[in-house]
Enzyme design. Sequence first.
Site, mmCIF file in Angstrom:
data_model
loop_
_atom_site.group_PDB
_atom_site.id
_atom_site.type_symbol
_atom_site.label_atom_id
_atom_site.label_comp_id
_atom_site.label_asym_id
_atom_site.label_seq_id
_atom_site.Cartn_x
_atom_site.Cartn_y
_atom_site.Cartn_z
ATOM 1 N N PHE A 11 -29.956 31.161 76.730
ATOM 2 C CA PHE A 11 -30.506 31.305 75.644
ATOM 3 C C PHE A 11 -30.613 29.737 75.248
ATOM 4 O O PHE A 11 -29.523 28.986 76.004
ATOM 5 C CB PHE A 11 -30.424 31.586 74.198
ATOM 6 N N GLN A 68 -35.711 26.091 61.036
ATOM 7 C CA GLN A 68 -36.428 25.631 62.031
ATOM 8 C C GLN A 68 -37.938 26.139 62.916
ATOM 9 O O GLN A 68 -38.036 27.055 62.301
ATOM 10 C CB GLN A 68 -35.354 26.147 62.977
ATOM 11 N N HIS A 86 -39.831 27.529 65.937
ATOM 12 C CA HIS A 86 -39.561 28.505 66.996
ATOM 13 C C HIS A 86 -41.336 28.021 67.775
ATOM 14 O O HIS A 86 -41.846 28.040 67.172
ATOM 15 C CB HIS A 86 -39.725 29.633 67.188
ATOM 16 N N LEU A 132 -43.652 37.212 66.978
ATOM 17 C CA LEU A 132 -42.697 35.546 67.962
ATOM 18 C C LEU A 132 -42.435 36.552 69.263
ATOM 19 O O LEU A 132 -42.496 37.877 69.861
ATOM 20 C CB LEU A 132 -41.433 36.127 67.532
ATOM 21 N N GLU A 185 -37.455 33.494 72.554
ATOM 22 C CA GLU A 185 -36.335 33.294 73.530
ATOM 23 C C GLU A 185 -36.018 33.816 75.257
ATOM 24 O O GLU A 185 -36.212 32.835 75.984
ATOM 25 C CB GLU A 185 -35.768 32.484 73.181
ATOM 26 N N ARG A 187 -34.933 24.570 70.873
ATOM 27 C CA ARG A 187 -35.946 24.925 70.110
ATOM 28 C C ARG A 187 -37.137 24.161 69.313
ATOM 29 O O ARG A 187 -37.770 23.154 69.818
ATOM 30 C CB ARG A 187 -36.095 26.562 69.171
ATOM 31 N N HIS A 218 -40.037 29.643 61.658
ATOM 32 C CA HIS A 218 -38.464 31.143 61.944
ATOM 33 C C HIS A 218 -37.415 31.023 61.249
ATOM 34 O O HIS A 218 -37.462 31.944 61.363
ATOM 35 C CB HIS A 218 -38.624 30.754 63.366
ATOM 36 N N ARG A 260 -30.259 25.209 65.103
ATOM 37 C CA ARG A 260 -29.861 26.770 64.727
ATOM 38 C C ARG A 260 -29.844 26.516 66.366
ATOM 39 O O ARG A 260 -31.633 26.726 66.995
ATOM 40 C CB ARG A 260 -29.970 27.685 64.483
HETATM 41 C C1 LIG Z 1 -38.710 37.592 63.818
HETATM 42 C C2 LIG Z 1 -37.631 37.650 64.496
HETATM 43 C C3 LIG Z 1 -36.589 37.788 65.749
HETATM 44 C C4 LIG Z 1 -35.329 36.645 65.283
HETATM 45 N N1 LIG Z 1 -35.088 37.162 66.444
HETATM 46 C C5 LIG Z 1 -33.698 36.798 66.599
HETATM 47 C C6 LIG Z 1 -33.180 36.806 67.601
HETATM 48 O O1 LIG Z 1 -33.152 37.382 68.412
HETATM 49 N N2 LIG Z 1 -31.453 36.441 67.586
HETATM 50 C C7 LIG Z 1 -30.724 35.552 66.250
HETATM 51 O O2 LIG Z 1 -29.219 35.061 66.290
HETATM 52 N N3 LIG Z 1 -31.574 35.665 65.382
HETATM 53 C C8 LIG Z 1 -32.974 36.032 65.264
HETATM 54 N N4 LIG Z 1 -33.154 35.533 64.026
HETATM 55 C C9 LIG Z 1 -33.400 35.017 63.003
HETATM 56 C C10 LIG Z 1 -31.939 36.370 62.519
HETATM 57 O O3 LIG Z 1 -32.559 37.644 62.541
HETATM 58 C C11 LIG Z 1 -32.503 36.040 60.722
HETATM 59 O O4 LIG Z 1 -31.523 35.355 60.617
HETATM 60 C C12 LIG Z 1 -30.875 37.570 60.558
HETATM 61 O O5 LIG Z 1 -31.810 38.294 60.900
HETATM 62 C C13 LIG Z 1 -31.397 36.640 58.826
HETATM 63 O O6 LIG Z 1 -30.375 38.527 58.576
HETATM 64 P P1 LIG Z 1 -29.931 38.667 56.933
HETATM 65 O O7 LIG Z 1 -28.513 39.163 56.679
HETATM 66 O O8 LIG Z 1 -29.266 37.580 56.635
HETATM 67 O O9 LIG Z 1 -31.372 39.160 56.278
HETATM 68 P P2 LIG Z 1 -32.328 39.954 55.902
HETATM 69 O O10 LIG Z 1 -32.094 40.231 57.477
HETATM 70 O O11 LIG Z 1 -33.604 38.661 56.031
HETATM 71 O O12 LIG Z 1 -32.238 41.088 54.997
HETATM 72 C C14 LIG Z 1 -32.228 39.991 53.537
HETATM 73 C C15 LIG Z 1 -32.203 41.406 52.998
HETATM 74 O O13 LIG Z 1 -32.680 40.414 51.131
HETATM 75 C C16 LIG Z 1 -32.512 41.580 50.549
HETATM 76 N N5 LIG Z 1 -33.132 40.340 49.406
HETATM 77 C C17 LIG Z 1 -34.187 39.511 49.349
HETATM 78 N N6 LIG Z 1 -34.205 39.248 47.831
HETATM 79 C C18 LIG Z 1 -33.772 40.482 47.496
HETATM 80 C C19 LIG Z 1 -33.532 40.251 45.797
HETATM 81 N N7 LIG Z 1 -34.395 39.603 45.121
HETATM 82 N N8 LIG Z 1 -33.432 41.823 45.122
HETATM 83 C C20 LIG Z 1 -33.141 42.557 46.507
HETATM 84 N N9 LIG Z 1 -33.109 42.673 47.677
HETATM 85 C C21 LIG Z 1 -33.113 41.616 47.646
HETATM 86 C C22 LIG Z 1 -33.897 42.113 51.356
HETATM 87 O O14 LIG Z 1 -34.553 42.740 50.932
HETATM 88 C C23 LIG Z 1 -33.292 42.013 52.604
HETATM 89 O O15 LIG Z 1 -32.829 43.510 52.465
HETATM 90 C C24 LIG Z 1 -34.651 36.466 64.716
HETATM 91 C C25 LIG Z 1 -35.494 36.070 62.929
HETATM 92 C C26 LIG Z 1 -37.065 36.598 63.205
HETATM 93 C C27 LIG Z 1 -37.911 36.090 61.804
#
Ligand SMILES: Cc1cc2nc3c(=O)[nH]c(=O)nc-3n(C[C@H](O)[C@H](O)[C@H](O)COP(=O)(O)OP(=O)(O)OC[C@H]3O[C@@H](n4cnc5c(N)ncnc54)[C@H](O)[C@@H]3O)c2cc1C
Length: 590
Positions: free
Chosen positions: A118, A232, A234, A244, A247, A289, A357, A392
């Site tokens: 990556f 960031q 992307h 998206l 990568e 990135r 991103h 990141r």
């Molecule tokens: C398209 C895309 C592709 C990606 N690909 C990669 C990858 O290949 N590798 C990598 O390392 N990273 C990748 N990333 C980054 C990574 O996926 C994210 O940083 C990560 O998944 C975030 O996880 P999280 O659990 O912190 O939050 P999220 O998965 O965003 O979950 C947030 C949670 O909080 C809850 N929530 C938010 N606000 C409230 C509220 N007010 N009340 C109640 N619930 C709430 C939501 O319902 C949800 O369940 C990618 C990101 C994107 C957008």
Amino acid sequence: MREIVTVHAEVLVIGGGGAGLRAAIAAAESGARVALLSKVYPMRSHTVAAEGGAAGVAQPEDDLEAHFRDTVAGGDWLCDQSAVSYFVAHATAELTWLEHHGCPWSREPDGRVAVRKFGGMKRARTWFAADKSGFHILQTLFHTALALPSIDRFDEFFCTGLLVHDGVCHGVMALRISTGEPYLFLAPSVVLATGGAGRVYRFNTNGSIVTGDGLAMAWRAGLPLRDMEFVQVHPTALPGSGVLITEACRGEGGILLNAEGRRYLQDYGLGPETPPGQPRNKTMELGPRDRLSQAFWHEQRAGRTVPSPRGDAVHLDLRHLGAERLAERLPLICSLSEKHVGIHPKDAPIPVRPAVHYTMGGVPTSVDTSTAISGLYAAGECASVGLHGANRLGSNSLAELLVFGRAAGERAAARARAGAPPPPGSALGHAREHLCAIQALRAKKGTVRLAELRDAMGSIMDECFGIYRLGPDMERGLSRLVELRESWSDLELRDASERFNTELIAALELSCALDVALAIGASAAARKESRGSHQRLDAFSVRDDERFLAHSLVDYAESGVPAIRYGPVEITSYPPEERVYGGEAQVGDS
Ligand SMILES: Cc1cc2nc3c(=O)[nH]c(=O)nc-3n(C[C@H](O)[C@H](O)[C@H](O)COP(=O)(O)OP(=O)(O)OC[C@H]3O[C@@H](n4cnc5c(N)ncnc54)[C@H](O)[C@@H]3O)c2cc1C
């Protein structure tokens, strides 16, 4: 006001994405009774959209020190190095744990887990499940959580604020989206796992729910937000939709070409193109990135991008990989590309352009995920544990969710076991007032339309706080953001219904996004240097370690531009160096 429903738990987890589910599982396995709140059904969390994979040392030729150094250099030395050490030391065990719970990692023909390279990683260490890694990770966590009876789920509950009194967190206030009922969740430990805030920008790769709610809630409860200027971009998303294009395409050997058909990254210090017949220099497309997005910006200014009806693009060429490998390694990309731009990557290059991103900054935590509010922990994209610094590296985030999600769950359970004082009566009074005020917002009379305000915010962020930044633009953007934030109180809401009042939820999300936008803007304008994803084109176009090798901390202000202070960065073993990829330093970077 309708009667408040009160729920008691030992550990309250806000967020059903990767970080929240991992925290809930760890807390439940530590013996705690867990309430897991999510504004969407957990499988709809943004983690599901992750494509490329998760980083963890897997091959004999790789080691923890190399992962540590790649991460620190990738973060332009703004990482807290003990957080990075903890992360690299635990990532592989977490990915293996996930495998034991059913995650179908892709494999080599001899049965070993396959890893791909990556951006910014000098060795291949990204574990993947084809190009649907986020889906498989989230599904594995979700079915593991479903099997634990001590996790009670509260799906489609919107958390509106943290219940904090005298520096102690006692729970959260929430609305049940399906009925509009107000809820009060009380617990000695609360884990914030609410994800990032990419939706404060107009052109982004994030799901529509990624509006920074948790960041705003923590900020309003008195915590500063850290390193918010580092957003960031992307380098490869589809023009128009922002979908998206992972990568992993470049990890598999995809190349980027400008309108002249040239691998233009060689002009940006990312390594020369190698002559035909010799092994191809992959540093170019696998540079970090921030560098790739900046290169696009220059190509666009020089008129070497390809015009498309939905904005200028460059070409991501995957044709040489062949139909079979594309089907095995990048099936989602093939279908996304066909669906959104009518191109199968085996036949023609995919048009791509940069899109916002990921938010590197967030709620400051120690390595053990605790915050400065007792009983409040944060993990995942909403947290700033010090891992990503100013930029990141791709695939570090999914592994971060597991490593720090688990740490948060375990810590939260330990605190709950030790027992904590119940909230005083005045705190409950405050919760009641807060929930009354939220209910009163329904069908609010005003003059500003929600969609217009949201679009205005996104456009200002794109224009003034994007890939490159200029002092005067940022100042203009900041004053506009202050005005936009004020005009939220003049919103006109037309839906008075209690059940599934999505207009009310969108208004609450927008108020969070406006707070976060202002935190980003104020932090960016104050950082008078260029580092990682924060690049200025004015007098501050180089890194300035003397003045700015420091975390920014933005303090909450109810109105006006919030104040910025700086805190130390922890450097244990890898002192700052020039950030070099492909043999030369990047133009415009120190
Ligand atoms: C398209 C895309 C592709 C990606 N690909 C990669 C990858 O290949 N590798 C990598 O390392 N990273 C990748 N990333 C980054 C990574 O996926 C994210 O940083 C990560 O998944 C975030 O996880 P999280 O659990 O912190 O939050 P999220 O998965 O965003 O979950 C947030 C949670 O909080 C809850 N929530 C938010 N606000 C409230 C509220 N007010 N009340 C109640 N619930 C709430 C939501 O319902 C949800 O369940 C990618 C990101 C994107 C957008």
